[in-house]
Structures are given as structure tokens and as C-alpha cells.
Scaffold this motif. Structure first.
Motif, mmCIF file in Angstrom:
data_model
loop_
_atom_site.group_PDB
_atom_site.id
_atom_site.type_symbol
_atom_site.label_atom_id
_atom_site.label_comp_id
_atom_site.label_asym_id
_atom_site.label_seq_id
_atom_site.Cartn_x
_atom_site.Cartn_y
_atom_site.Cartn_z
ATOM 1 N N LEU A 155 58.642 89.637 -8.496
ATOM 2 C CA LEU A 155 59.021 88.733 -7.871
ATOM 3 C C LEU A 155 58.001 87.728 -8.041
ATOM 4 N N PRO A 156 57.917 86.452 -8.095
ATOM 5 C CA PRO A 156 56.198 85.639 -8.336
ATOM 6 C C PRO A 156 55.905 85.017 -7.220
ATOM 7 N N ASN A 157 54.659 84.827 -6.718
ATOM 8 C CA ASN A 157 54.368 84.642 -6.578
ATOM 9 C C ASN A 157 54.421 83.103 -5.731
ATOM 10 N N VAL A 158 54.298 83.160 -4.023
ATOM 11 C CA VAL A 158 55.803 82.132 -3.975
ATOM 12 C C VAL A 158 53.828 80.791 -2.753
ATOM 13 N N ARG A 159 54.800 79.081 -3.816
ATOM 14 C CA ARG A 159 53.220 77.907 -3.689
ATOM 15 C C ARG A 159 53.894 77.506 -3.128
ATOM 16 N N SER A 160 53.389 75.936 -2.193
ATOM 17 C CA SER A 160 53.495 75.156 -2.101
ATOM 18 C C SER A 160 54.137 74.263 -3.046
ATOM 19 N N SER A 161 54.833 72.933 -2.948
ATOM 20 C CA SER A 161 55.520 72.559 -3.719
ATOM 21 C C SER A 161 54.244 71.745 -4.216
ATOM 22 N N SER A 162 53.161 71.361 -4.165
ATOM 23 C CA SER A 162 52.433 70.379 -4.558
ATOM 24 C C SER A 162 50.603 71.320 -4.439
ATOM 25 N N GLU A 163 50.646 71.768 -5.181
ATOM 26 C CA GLU A 163 49.098 72.522 -5.646
ATOM 27 C C GLU A 163 48.889 72.455 -7.273
ATOM 28 N N ILE A 164 47.346 72.755 -6.964
ATOM 29 C CA ILE A 164 47.306 73.319 -8.509
ATOM 30 C C ILE A 164 47.163 75.134 -9.015
ATOM 31 N N TYR A 165 47.768 75.254 -9.593
ATOM 32 C CA TYR A 165 47.180 76.914 -9.738
ATOM 33 C C TYR A 165 47.228 76.939 -11.033
ATOM 34 N N GLY A 166 47.157 76.432 -11.895
ATOM 35 C CA GLY A 166 47.491 75.846 -13.124
ATOM 36 C C GLY A 166 48.426 75.318 -13.019
ATOM 37 N N GLY B 88 51.800 70.904 -0.137
ATOM 38 C CA GLY B 88 50.781 70.877 -0.157
ATOM 39 C C GLY B 88 49.784 72.653 0.313
ATOM 40 N N ARG B 89 48.905 73.244 -0.072
ATOM 41 C CA ARG B 89 48.887 74.410 0.862
ATOM 42 C C ARG B 89 48.680 74.682 2.063
ATOM 43 N N ASP B 90 48.372 73.599 2.506
ATOM 44 C CA ASP B 90 47.887 74.090 4.388
ATOM 45 C C ASP B 90 48.641 72.358 4.942
ATOM 46 N N ALA C 126 49.045 66.175 -5.530
ATOM 47 C CA ALA C 126 48.272 68.095 -5.561
ATOM 48 C C ALA C 126 46.785 67.294 -5.356
ATOM 49 N N GLU C 127 46.344 68.565 -4.307
ATOM 50 C CA GLU C 127 44.843 68.161 -4.478
ATOM 51 C C GLU C 127 43.905 68.971 -5.447
ATOM 52 N N GLY C 128 43.171 68.015 -5.431
ATOM 53 C CA GLY C 128 42.735 68.905 -6.678
ATOM 54 C C GLY C 128 42.691 68.035 -7.466
ATOM 55 N N VAL C 129 43.579 67.045 -7.901
ATOM 56 C CA VAL C 129 44.501 66.248 -8.594
ATOM 57 C C VAL C 129 43.925 64.386 -7.882
ATOM 58 N N GLY C 130 44.779 63.972 -7.130
ATOM 59 C CA GLY C 130 45.243 63.297 -6.153
ATOM 60 C C GLY C 130 44.673 61.758 -6.630
#
Length: 572
Positions: A258-269, A325-327, A514-518
């Protein structure tokens, strides 16, 4: 002669919109939400057996490359500097299932489709400029029905008084969702079984496949998904926002794939967002009780229920709307899915040969079209169906006519929300000696509207407050006949944004925020005002109810046509 100076438009954001029938790449100005350029490529579907729907993951990936390349060429011709693209969002068909080899990037089987939408359905990836994109995986399309006996066997293991699958996922046990497709692949495809045994297999929906590929693939690609896509697998706990060990054990799915689950708006690449959730963001439905309907291959009506997880008593799904966002907090939605919407027009074209092409339709204008009151000799019904006409809804409805008592229930893959009846199949009823292909085609358009009415009624009952209007988007909304029919059948206004690409816009908004793009603010005071077109009901309430009640009769006739197909396996 000096080279022309590149236009400076401020930060730009791209969006990959990967759907069931096509892939698109669109670029927006993050300050104005203006669509600057786009390119689209049609995607093939394969039907190896009756009820089976597959797509080639490599073709899907290649279509993304092509769309990005062609869009960038168009931007160059407009003298727009492509180095200003600061992020890319990816929106995708959600439940379609892919399994690939993480060492080679090769698919282990075709993508298996969900039994439809629309999907709509799609995640959003934020990818830095210059990311490498190798080849990858195997998949299963969401329209596929091969897993019906798998579903029936699994349902026998769920206690009648403790449906832990629905309470944890918000979803009914159905061929629609990814877990049963993955279970089928593990049971029937030796290459998948062997790759799992050797710890080479990765599973994902289309977002995961594209993100892994776009961020390096076999050379360090990121294997992830977002909460909205994860919530459509039937393996994800929508309360804890994690893969659920009990669910994985129930479906016998190894959690290592299974893939890692992230928020809908953040950078992981990258950043991910399901397509219908992207459309909800693009329509700016950020408030509790706001709803939208997307018309694509299928139809998807989502209503934002805020931070409260509402369970439907009327056949709707409880799903994750977004987590920007992550938080940031998670927001939920009620969703109703119509399996066959735009797909029914494609079926009329490809299977029955009624529709050939808009050009041929415009030339033909034969007697049969004009005699059924559906157009002038130069404007037969099919021209009206296919083309975006610049006339008022009232005039169009009058020019095209009606289905003359013909009703078309396109239950090609069974009935979805609110019935969840896999035994249903498509029927055309109410035929007389007078009925011709014009009436059948018009009935197909009406079917899209009737199915939306059924979902809206269920949503109104669950929410307790009837919607006063319906916000719409998607390619089919360019058809003014359809939008007027929808307003008549719902008997409430239908409101359409002047820029219908809200799924891609939502993906771009989430990517740009996304945080880091803004580069894109989602604060209400910063969101651009959107021009809307409004369609008011043009018939009386009694006529609307009579047509709807006759449709319900036709739906009941479609139920109980099939039992489980015996030949589910047979793959080496």
C-alpha cells in the motif's frame, strides 16, 4: 530581429486531469484562475471479456507526457515563460487499480477499472519542474464487473449486525472499489502473486502510479496517495485516516504493497487529490451543505458535510472531501455516483453507430431526424447533442423535442447510488412503432438527468435541507440541452461556471496552496469571482414529477436481469 520578450504573468500552476476516457494538462494563472492553455489526448479502453474493462497503465503515463509537452509548446507560442510553472496538481480516476513492479517499473497486469467515474476520479500531484518520469504499472478500471462473485463471497463473512466495512470506510461492499479488484488480481494473476511473494509489488490507484512515475519511478519514485483516493479503496479508515489492519486482513491484502497516505495539499515531490474532491475545491464548495455535480464518463454529486462524518441512510457514500495541508483538518462529503453519463453517448456512437462524428452529423441531416421534431434539416438531433450550441435553453428544448415516451436506463454495469444493485442491466422501454433513433438518443440524455435527480433526492433526505440550486461542471455541461433538461427534471435552477474545467482548477488550487509552494490563496477574500450561467426550470412541477415517476418504473424493470458470471478467472 530580436527575440520576442516572454510574457510575465506571475506564478503559474499546472494540472494533470487523468480521466477514464482522456488525459489533459492545463495551466492556470494562480492570481486570476484564468486558463492559459491545455492539451487533451483520448485514452483507449479494452474489453477482453463481457463485463471486463481495462486500460494500459503505460499508455496512461505516455498520455500525461504528451499532454504536458504539447501544452508547453502552446504556451511557448503564446510567448509565456514555462519556467513560471511553480507546481503541478494531478487529478485522476479514483478506484481504478494498478499493480506494478517497483524494480522495473513495468505493469504486472492492465489497470482494472471500477465498475462505472469518474470518475470521476483523480488525485493531484505537486511535482517540482524537471522531475524525471519513467515507465510503470498494471491496473484495473473502475467500470469492471469481474469481481462480482468475489464481492458475494466476502459479503457472507460480514456479520449481519456488524457491518464493520461500511462503518470504517463509509462504503458498501461493491465491485466499484479498489480492494476487491486488488483481491481479484492476487487470486488470478500469477505475475502479481509472484511479485508480492518477492516483495516487488506496489499497489495504487492512478494517482499513485503517476506520482511514483513522475518523481523517479524505479529510481526513487515516491509511493503515496492522498486521503481522498485512499478513502475509495475500502482499506482506509476514514476516522483514523490510516490504512486499517482489520480491513486488510478481511480482504487478505498485504499492507506492504500500500502507498503512504498524505494530505491533499503538501509537497513530497508531489501532492494528491481525487478528481471529484478536486471538483469540489474548484467549485469552491468549502462550506457545510454546498454541493456540486460533475458530468463526465459518469456523474458524481458531492455535498460537503464539514468536519462531521455523516453516514447515509439512503444509499449514498461517506467519503473524504479534502485535507488541504499536513496539519489542516479533514473535511468529509456525502457522494452519489452515476455509473453511466457521458459514456452513454459514447456507447451510442461506438456500439450502435447512431452517432458517427459531429462533422458527419452536420452534413447528414436526414429525414428521420427532422420528422421526429428534433431539428431542422441542417441541424439534426445528433448535431445538437454533440455540439456546444449558443442558444437559450428554452429555445433548444423546444427545437429538439422529447423522447416521446421512450425511457433508457443505461445500467450497463448494474445500478450504483442510491440502489447498489449489481443484478441490473440496461433497458430501453416505452417503445412504439413511431420510436426512432432520435428518440432513443434523446432518452439517453434524459437518463443522465433522471439519475442525478435520484441522487439529489437521497442527498436531500440525508441532509434534511433541500438544495436550492445545483452547481455543475464537467465536459457535458457545455451541452445547453442537457443543462436545461437537468433544471426541468430537478425542478431547481442549475448553475454552471463559465469555465467548466473545475476539476483541473481544483487540482491546481490545491497544488498552488501547498505549504512550500504558496502561490495560490484559498482564503475566501482572495478567491476570484466566477461568472455563472443559470438554467431555470421551463416546465411545470406536475409534468416534472410525472416524467420522474415513469423513469422510476423503468428502473425497477431493469433489476434482476443477471446472476453472478461463472467465469471470473482464467488469467495465467
Amino acid at each position: 530581429m530580436a527575440a520576442a520578450k516572454k510574457a510575465v504573468l506571475g506564478p503559474l500552476v499546472g494540472a494533470v486531469d487523468q480521466g477514464t476516457s482522456s488525459t489533459r494538462f492545463l495551466v492556470f494563472n494562480s492570481k486570476t484562475a484564468e486558463l492559459l492553455s491545455h492539451h487533451q489526448v483520448e485514452i483507449k479502453q479494452e474489453f477482453p471479456r463481457e463485463g471486463w474493462v481495462e486500460q494500459d497503465p503505460k499508455e496512461i503515463l505516455q498520455s500525461v507526457y504528451e499532454c504536458i509537452e504539447k501544452t508547453c509548446e502552446k504556451l511557448g507560442q503564446l510567448n509565456i515563460d514555462i519556467s513560471n510553472i511553480k507546481a503541478i496538481g494531478v487529478s485522476n480516476q479514483r478506484e481504478t487499480t494498478v499493480v506494478w513492479d517497483k524494480l522495473t517499473g513495468e505493469p504486472l497486469y492492465n489497470a482494472v477499472a471500477a465498475p462505472v467515474s469518474p470518475g470521476p476520479s483523480d488525485p493531484v500531484a505537486v511535482v517540482p519542474s524537471g522531475s524525471s518520469v519513467p515507465a510503470a504499472g498494471a491496473s484495473s478500471v473502475w467500470l469492471d464487473l469481474r469481481t462480482q462473485s468475489t464481492v458475494e463471497n466476502l459479503s457472507k463473512r460480514i456479520p449481519g449486525n456488524n457491518n464493520f466495512v461500511k462503518s470504517k470506510t463509509g462504503l458498501p461492499l461493491s465491485t466499484y472499489f479498489s480492494a476487491v479488484k486488488l483481491r481479484w488480481l492476487l487470486d488470478n494473476v500469477r505475475k502479481v502473486q509472484k511479485a508480492v511473494e518477492e516483495d516487488r509489488a506496489l499497489f495504487g490507484t492512478i494517482d499513485s502510479w503517476l506520482i511514483w512515475s513522475l518523481t523517479g519511478g524505479a529510481n526513487g519514485g515516491v509511493h503515496c496517495t492522498d486521503v481522498t483516493n485512499a478513502s475509495r479503496t475500502m482499506l482506509f479508515n476514514i476516522h483514523s485516516l490510516e490504512w486499517d489492519k482489520e480491513l486488510c486482513e478481511f480482504f487478505e491484502i498485504p499492507m506492504k504493497v500500500l502507498p503512504n497516505v498524505r494530505s491533499s495539499s503538501e509537497i513530497y515531490g508531489l501532492m494528491c487529490l481525487g478528481d471529484q474532491s478536486a471538483a469540489l475545491v474548484g467549485q469552491m464548495c468549502f462550506q457545510d451543505g454546498q454541493a456540486k455535480n460533475t458530468y463526465g464518463t459518469g456523474c458524481f454529486l458531492l455535498c460537503n458535510t464539514g468536519r462531521k462524518c455523516v453516514f447515509s441512510e439512503h444509499g449514498l457514500l461517506t467519503t473524504v472531501a479534502y485535507k488541504l495541508g499536513r496539519d489542516k483538518p479533514v473535511y468529509y462529503a456525502l457522494e452519489g455516483s452515476v455509473a453511466i453519463a457521458g459514456a452513454v453517448i459514447r456507447w451510442l456512437r461506438d456500439n450502435l453507430g447512431i452517432i458517427k462524428s459531429s462533422e458527419e452529423i452536420a452534413r447528414r441531416g436526414g429525414q428521420s431526424e427532422t420528422h421526429c421534431g428534433l431539428g431542422t434539416p441542417r441541424r439534426p438531433l445528433f448535431y445538437l447533442l454533440v455540439n456546444n450550441l449558443k442558444k437559450s435553453g428554452k429555445k433548444l428544448a423546444k427545437e429538439v423535442g422529447t423522447s416521446y415516451g421512450c425511457y433508457f436506463v443505461p445500467a450497463f454495469s448494474g445500478l450504483y447510488a442510491p440502489y447498489w444493485e449489481p443484478s441490473a442491466r440496461g433497458i430501453i422501454c416505452g417503445l412504439t412503432q413511431f420510436t426512432n433513433k432520435c428518440h432513443i438518443a434523446f432518452a439517453a440524455l434524459e437518463a443522465v438527468c433522471f439519475q442525478t435527480r435520484e441522487i439529489l433526492d437521497a442527498m436531500n433526505r440525508d441532509c434534511g435541507i433541500p438544495l436550492s440550486h445545483l452547481q455543475v461542471d464537467g465536459g457535458m455541461t457545455n451541452n445547453k440541452i442537457l443543462m436545461q433538461l437537468q433544471a426541468d427534471i430537478l425542478y431547481i435552477p442549475v448553475v454552471k461556471p463559465s469555465m467548466p474545467e473545475t476539476t483541473a482548477l481544483g487540482a491546481a488550487m490545491a497544488a498552488g496552496a501547498a505549504e512550500g509552494v504558496g502561490v495560490w490563496s484559498l482564503e475566501p477574500e482572495d478567491l476570484s469571482a466566477v461568472t455563472m450561467e443559470r438554467f431555470e426550470p421551463q416546465i411545470n412541477a406536475e409534468e416534472s414529477e410525472i416524467r420522474y415517476s415513469t423513469w422510476k418504473k423503468a428502473v425497477m424493470k431493469s433489476v434482476g436481469w443477471v446472476t453472478t458470471q461463472s467465469s471470473e478467472s482464467g488469467i495465467p
